[in-house]
Design an enzyme around this catalytic site. Structure first.
Site, PDB file in Angstrom:
ATOM      1  N   TYR A   1      21.711  34.931  -2.154  1.00 55.02           N
ATOM      2  CA  TYR A   1      22.156  35.900  -1.152  1.00 55.02           C
ATOM      3  C   TYR A   1      23.248  36.798  -1.736  1.00 55.02           C
ATOM      4  O   TYR A   1      24.217  36.330  -2.328  1.00 55.02           O
ATOM      5  CB  TYR A   1      22.694  35.201   0.100  1.00 55.02           C
TER       6      TYR A   1
ATOM      7  N   GLY B   1      23.349  40.724   5.288  1.00 54.48           N
ATOM      8  CA  GLY B   1      23.124  40.624   6.716  1.00 54.48           C
ATOM      9  C   GLY B   1      21.645  40.511   7.028  1.00 54.48           C
ATOM     10  O   GLY B   1      20.933  39.660   6.491  1.00 54.48           O
TER      11      GLY B   1
END
Length: 509
Positions: A54, A61
């Site tokens: 990530y 998001g």
């Protein structure tokens, strides 16, 4: 002063204040530098291997499902900072910006964030050389970190945005150049490492806490002066009374009052004038002590937070793990700031009630109405109580908890937020108002003491009275007291009055 050594583990609020206000220098300890380097190596290995991480090989998001190629890893971080730098409002004070830079550096020094050593060193160099990014105060939800405001900090490291340098507001690149520094180009994970954290709310909160702690201590001395001016009864502070309800903070505050009132010729005994004082005098250890409980809670949470890794994901080189978590969520600090607002508001509430007793002829035990030397023609200090009442009323609005609110963001991926930065910003206003309420009480108490005989004051409260008289002359004829109140409030916040009192008493609780 020797530099503050950052290791990600041992920073305390007092050191934060010294770096923020006294411009104490900062260095990175060798162990922390090694941890940072080891973690960075792990990031580069992950990028080279094409692993899904990530914020490194994905968007942010709601875009976390979008794959980013290794060739675009740097561009991803630069775009992150530019797009997220949309905070608004007045710039945070430079002292607060220094504090947040320090806290961000300390969090990165823990070695879980994947920052490059050169980027961390640039941040530290900016602290030491006085390059202070222009960081607008509004725009953080307090979860996913203080994203928008912190992005303005990161912009300057990239040579963009704006910064203050030697009192001048400059483009970021120009500020760096004048300090002899060069901007960096962010690489994989670095943009996220710089902005995914709670450092805005925590820096505001830490500096506000330090002011609040100082006000809580001097509030005892101001209240002691008021008690003398109202011929109060110190027996309510007897040790055995407070041992019977053994809150440590209540016991400590009661001891303060016994120390502060030692040698007073103005206090009275039970039954001499009255049997009992009103609650705003008799219950001082219970109320002020409860505020000290709040401050102890807030200190504990801030100390943990300023030594925490609060970004996402965190990297653990020892076992090769990359874990997406939620340490960026500001709920602990949101609660702490809301609690601070409540505790300090009560300190002002009870102070305003004592001011009312000083100026109200029905309650003051024979003092002139509104402490006027020419009642009727002169209004004396009548309207100072109005101002105090206005400030405590405003605090009641500001004390409404920000932490009970939450608005989902990022297409409901980030569906619960803390609003911790809003709570911290409101805490600043509350503490500033408290300083003015206490200043008004001090001015009124000193005026009252002159009517009953300041020579009879205890040595400690006499020192408080004399210090005030270096700033505020007696109100012989009616005059505007706005500047007197502001000047006194500033001196209360700076600690000048506390130094004067503790020169007599020694360190107070």
């Amino acid at each position: 002063m020797t530099p503050v050594v950052l290791d990600g583990k041992q920073l305390v609020p007092e050191l934060v204040m010294e770096v923020a206000l006294d411009c104490r220098a900062v260095i990175l300890c060798a162990d922390a530098a090694e941890r940072v380097s080891r973690c960075r190596e792990m990031v580069e290995e992950l990028v080279a291997a094409g692993k899904v991480v990530y914020g490194v090989s994905t968007g942010f998001g709601k875009f976390s499902d979008v794959h980013i190629s290794p060739q675009d890893a740097a561009k991803l971080q630069i775009n992150l900072i530019r797009s997220h730098a949309c905070a608004v409002g007045s710039p945070l004070p430079e002292a607060t910006v220094r504090a947040l830079m320090l806290l961000r550096a300390n969090a990165l020094a823990k070695g879980y964030s994947g920052i490059r050593p050169v980027t961390l060193q640039l941040l530290i160099d900016c602290i030491n050389l006085g390059v202070h990014p222009v960081v607008p105060e509004q725009g953080s939800l307090g979860a996913s970190g203080d994203l928008a405001p912190l992005s303005h900090l990161a912009l300057v490291l990239m040579g963009e945005g704006e910064a203050f340098y030697q009192g001048e507001r400059l483009p970021g690149a120009a500020a760096l150049a004048r300090a002899g520094l060069k901007p960096i180009t962010l690489q994989a994970k670095e943009g996220l490492a710089l902005i995914n954290g709670t450092q805005i709310m925590t820096s505001i909160g830490t500096l506000t806490f330090m002011k609040a702690q100082r006000l809580a201590q001097i509030a005892d001395a101001i209240a002691a002066l008021t008690l003398e001016s109202l011929r109060g009864i110190p027996e309510a502070f007897a040790e055995e009374v407070h041992q019977a309800r053994p809150y440590p903070e209540q016991i400590g505050v009661a001891k303060n009052f016994r120390t502060l009132l030692k040698g007073s010729k103005l206090t009275t005994r039970q039954g001499e004038i009255r049997v009992q004082d009103a609650y705003s005098l008799r219950c001082l250890p219970q109320v002020h002590g409860a505020t000290r409980q709040v401050l102890d809670y807030v200190r504990d949470k801030l100390t943990i937070e300023i030594n925490s890794a609060t970004d996402n994901p965190l990297l653990f080189p020892e076992d090769g793990q990359v874990i997406s978590g939620g340490n960026f969520h500001g709920q602990p600090i949101a609660f702490a700031m809301d609690f601070l607002k409540i505790g300090m508001s009560e300190l002002a509430n009870i102070s305003e009630r004592r001011t009312e007793r000083l100026v109200n002829p029905a309650l003051s035990g024979g003092l002139p109405p509104f402490l006027s030397r020419n009642p009727g023609i002169g209004s004396g200090l009548m309207i100072t109580q109005y101002v105090s009442a206005s400030l405590v009323s405003e605090n009641k609005v500001l004390a409404h908890p920000a932490s009970v609110d939450s608005i989902p963001s990022s297409a409901n991926q980030e569906d619960h937020v803390s609003m911790g930065t809003t709570a911290a910003r409101h805490a600043v206003q509350v503490v500033d108002n408290v300083s003015k309420v206490l200043a008004i009480e001090l001015i009124c108490a000193a005026e009252a003491a002159e009517f009953i005989g300041a020579d009879g004051l205890a040595p400690a409260t006499r020192a408080l009275y004399e210090k005030l008289r270096t700033l505020v002359p007696p109100v012989v004829d009616d005059r505007s007291t706005s500047a007197d109140i502001e000047r006194t409030a500033d001196a209360l916040l700076s600690g000048e009055f506390l130094v004067a009192v503790e020169a007599i008493t020694g360190p107070l609780y």
